[in-house]
Design an enzyme around this catalytic site. Sequence first.
Site, mmCIF file in Angstrom:
data_model
loop_
_atom_site.group_PDB
_atom_site.id
_atom_site.type_symbol
_atom_site.label_atom_id
_atom_site.label_comp_id
_atom_site.label_asym_id
_atom_site.label_seq_id
_atom_site.Cartn_x
_atom_site.Cartn_y
_atom_site.Cartn_z
ATOM 1 N NE ARG A 45 -3.324 2.258 3.057
ATOM 2 C CZ ARG A 45 -4.336 2.881 2.459
ATOM 3 N NH1 ARG A 45 -4.839 2.399 1.345
ATOM 4 N NH2 ARG A 45 -4.839 3.991 2.967
ATOM 5 C CB SER A 82 -7.155 0.858 -2.037
ATOM 6 O OG SER A 82 -8.523 1.170 -2.164
ATOM 7 C CD GLU A 117 -8.752 -1.291 -4.845
ATOM 8 O OE1 GLU A 117 -9.251 -0.720 -3.860
ATOM 9 O OE2 GLU A 117 -8.883 -0.880 -6.019
#
Length: 327
Positions: free
Chosen positions: A179, A202, A240
């Site tokens: 991330r 995310s 993702e």
Amino acid sequence: MQMPAMMSLLLVSVGLMEALQAQSHPITRRDLFSQEIQLDMALASFDDQYAGCAAAMTAALPDLNHTEFQANQVYADSWTLASSQWQERQARWPEWSLSPTRPSPPPLGFRDEHGVALLAYTANSPLHKEFNAAVREAGRSRAHYLHHFSFKTLHFLLTEALQLLGSGQRPPRCHQVFRGVHGLRFRPAGPRATVRLGGFASASLKHVAAQQFGEDTFFGIWTCLGAPIKGYSFFPGEEEVLIPPFETFQVINASRLAQGPARIYLRALGKHSTYNCEYIKDKKCKSGPCHLDNSAMGQSPLSAVWSLLLLLWFLVVRAFPDGPGLL
């Protein structure tokens, strides 16, 4: 050691090697945070898991969603765009079913509105930013959630979608993800501190994809509640994985160079929620007691196998602190 554990170790090793490869691809950037915050338990975050009230929430969605659309044009526009995209994808499903790269079929219980919610969240619009900013504040009090949080539908649908996608995964269900954050350096409370990410976070299965979002703070995360949403994203190339706000992590390593990025490594601990079924309690439980299942509220320990995998990952991090795949 049992064969499944050995295979899991092999998969982790392969994942680490893939992370070290410098492969790039076009990606659409989405800024994730707008303000600096300390990495802690994010106690003001709204963290409802809807344990025991999913059916009641589903029944309340039509009226609730209409009201929220009227209050937020960005939300309404993003939902309309996502609905159109979902219908287009559904129409193309027979074509996709013949392709070797076809998306996996949705898990049992996954409805159209779950797919639309994920598409709306991943769209190149301000929605995800506004939504997460609201999520990080909606848990300051029950009253604040009930009267000022205008994303109740989206929060429920994303939460339930991740729960369904997670339950539909084949083992291993935990994922090594990355991330990247631009313009913000997180400060964890300290080594071994327990933290949450504060909103729907995310991350990516690919190190290079995560780099495109920024490197002011770069996370390496073992998540066991985050679910891959590639097949439900406007940008499947990002690979993702979406992590819910109630997943808890332990800080296993953190560093910050004088003029460089902050690097933080987290491992999954379990889950923790302060709230449960607050909307349903307010609407249906005022006249009498409610019987809700609160089993999802507390911490859930990791299995011994996954603890071993996390230890292996930590040892690799310690052995190669400056490796390009572990920034």
